[in-house]
Design an enzyme around this catalytic site. Structure first.
Site, mmCIF file in Angstrom:
data_model
loop_
_atom_site.group_PDB
_atom_site.id
_atom_site.type_symbol
_atom_site.label_atom_id
_atom_site.label_comp_id
_atom_site.label_asym_id
_atom_site.label_seq_id
_atom_site.Cartn_x
_atom_site.Cartn_y
_atom_site.Cartn_z
ATOM 1 N N ASN A 81 0.791 -1.229 0.000
ATOM 2 C CA ASN A 81 0.000 0.000 0.000
ATOM 3 C C ASN A 81 0.829 1.287 0.000
ATOM 4 O O ASN A 81 0.285 2.363 -0.239
ATOM 5 C CB ASN A 81 -0.933 0.017 1.212
ATOM 6 C CG ASN A 81 -1.908 -1.137 1.203
ATOM 7 O OD1 ASN A 81 -2.259 -1.660 0.149
ATOM 8 N ND2 ASN A 81 -2.347 -1.561 2.377
ATOM 9 N N TYR A 131 -3.207 -1.018 8.441
ATOM 10 C CA TYR A 131 -3.845 -0.865 7.136
ATOM 11 C C TYR A 131 -4.130 0.602 6.834
ATOM 12 O O TYR A 131 -3.735 1.122 5.790
ATOM 13 C CB TYR A 131 -5.145 -1.677 7.065
ATOM 14 C CG TYR A 131 -5.926 -1.400 5.806
ATOM 15 C CD1 TYR A 131 -5.455 -1.834 4.565
ATOM 16 C CD2 TYR A 131 -7.126 -0.689 5.839
ATOM 17 C CE1 TYR A 131 -6.151 -1.559 3.397
ATOM 18 C CE2 TYR A 131 -7.829 -0.412 4.671
ATOM 19 C CZ TYR A 131 -7.341 -0.846 3.456
ATOM 20 O OH TYR A 131 -8.036 -0.564 2.301
ATOM 21 N N LYS A 135 -2.306 2.904 3.929
ATOM 22 C CA LYS A 135 -3.084 3.510 2.843
ATOM 23 C C LYS A 135 -2.931 5.029 2.835
ATOM 24 O O LYS A 135 -2.820 5.635 1.768
ATOM 25 C CB LYS A 135 -4.561 3.129 2.986
ATOM 26 C CG LYS A 135 -4.870 1.680 2.673
ATOM 27 C CD LYS A 135 -4.569 1.308 1.229
ATOM 28 C CE LYS A 135 -5.505 1.958 0.237
ATOM 29 N NZ LYS A 135 -5.254 1.511 -1.158
#
Length: 315
Positions: A81, A131, A135
């Site tokens: 990511n 996460y 991102k």
């Protein structure tokens, strides 16, 4: 228009590929790690220079980045990511004719927000967990790249093809198993949070709209409505025909407990309820309407009905 699509094997990427291939005005080339890709390339391991050479060969006018990871170790998430996004941005900068970039971000970048109000793109991101952090780092790289770029900050995606590890993928599989084995109960994690659910096919339409637009910066992609996850779960239960009980297991944390008799003397540990770190999410979608001419159309009940239909037909 020539389009280079990255990440066509993922949940969102597959739907985006389907939508783009229907458009006769678009010439689509797929780059990815699998044999099905037109160009084999690993974004998390390959160099910007190597990717730039592929860009020069294809000469895309738009690069759409649907690649990334939702689950895995922090290292895996950062590579997929963040590092991969840096590779894409640098490769586009090095290419002979830098393409427009449409990158898929995530509502997880916002983190906790005040309940009851939609989240605008101007909200200060405060992600929780690897996460959301990975991102957000990818989004910041895109915004700082100097490229002609738009980041679609996608909210909670539902619809056919839902990954088995996702909330509704897990629930649909649990319902199928319960019906097959005549079980009276399906267990799920806490469903008290509010989420903005948007159909995966509507997201694909938003990506197509962004690809042919001149819009730049962050753009929220959601339904513009917040629904308690529990209510959404029961729509899926109703579609399945399951008549048993849906049991929620609250998130817990193990904490040490001191002895009641002697201060400071440990007695052991116990599990205590742990609140949802992000209890509320609802997109302010005015930017998508004004700059992309896009809005979500698929009702949540239809999205979840299609999730169940796909699961029930699985052999």
């Amino acid at each position: 228009m020539r389009v280079l699509l990255l990440g066509a094997d993922g949940y969102l990427g597959r739907r985006v590929a389907d939508r783009l291939l229907l458009d006769r005005d678009l010439q689509v080339t797929v780059l990815g790690r699998r044999d099905s890709a037109d160009i084999r390339f690993d974004l998390s391991a390959g160099s910007p220079g190597a990717l730039a050479r592929f860009l020069d060969a294809v000469a895309p006018q738009v690069v759409i980045n649907c690649a990334g990871a939702t689950y895995g170790t922090p290292r895996t998430l950062v590579r997929a990511n963040t590092t991969a996004v840096a590779t894409v941005c640098e490769a586009i900068r090095r290419s002979r004719e830098p393409a427009r970039l449409v990158h898929l971000g995530s509502a997880a970048e916002y983190g906790p927000v005040p309940a009851g109000a939609p989240i605008a793109e101007t909200a200060e991101p405060r992600p929780v967990g690897p996460y959301g952090v990975s991102k957000l780092a990818g989004t910041e790289l895109v915004l700082a790249s100097g490229l002609d770029a738009a980041v679609l900050r996608v909210f909670d995606v539902v619809g056919p093809g839902a990954p088995a590890a996702s909330l509704f993928g897990r629930l649909a599989e649990g319902l199928r198993r319960a019906l097959e084995q005549q079980e009276a109960q399906v267990r799920m994690p806490d469903l008290s949070a509010y989420r903005d659910f948007v159909d995966v096919r509507d997201v694909a339409q938003a990506v197509r709209a962004a690809a042919v637009s001149a819009a730049t910066g962050v753009i929220n992609i959601g339904s513009g409505h917040s629904v308690r996850a529990r209510e959404a779960a029961y729509l899926l239960v109703r579609a399945s025909g399951f008549e048993g009980v849906l049991t929620e297991e609250p998130r817990t944390v193990v904490v040490p407990v001191q002895s009641a008799g002697e201060p400071g003397e440990p007695r052991g540990a116990e599990a205590r309820p742990l609140g949802e770190p992000v209890p509320w999410r609802q997109a302010d979608v005015r930017t998508a309407r004004e700059r992309l001419g896009w809005r979500a159309h698929t009702p949540l009940e239809e999205s979840l009905g299609d999730v169940w239909l796909e699961t029930a037909c699985r052999v």
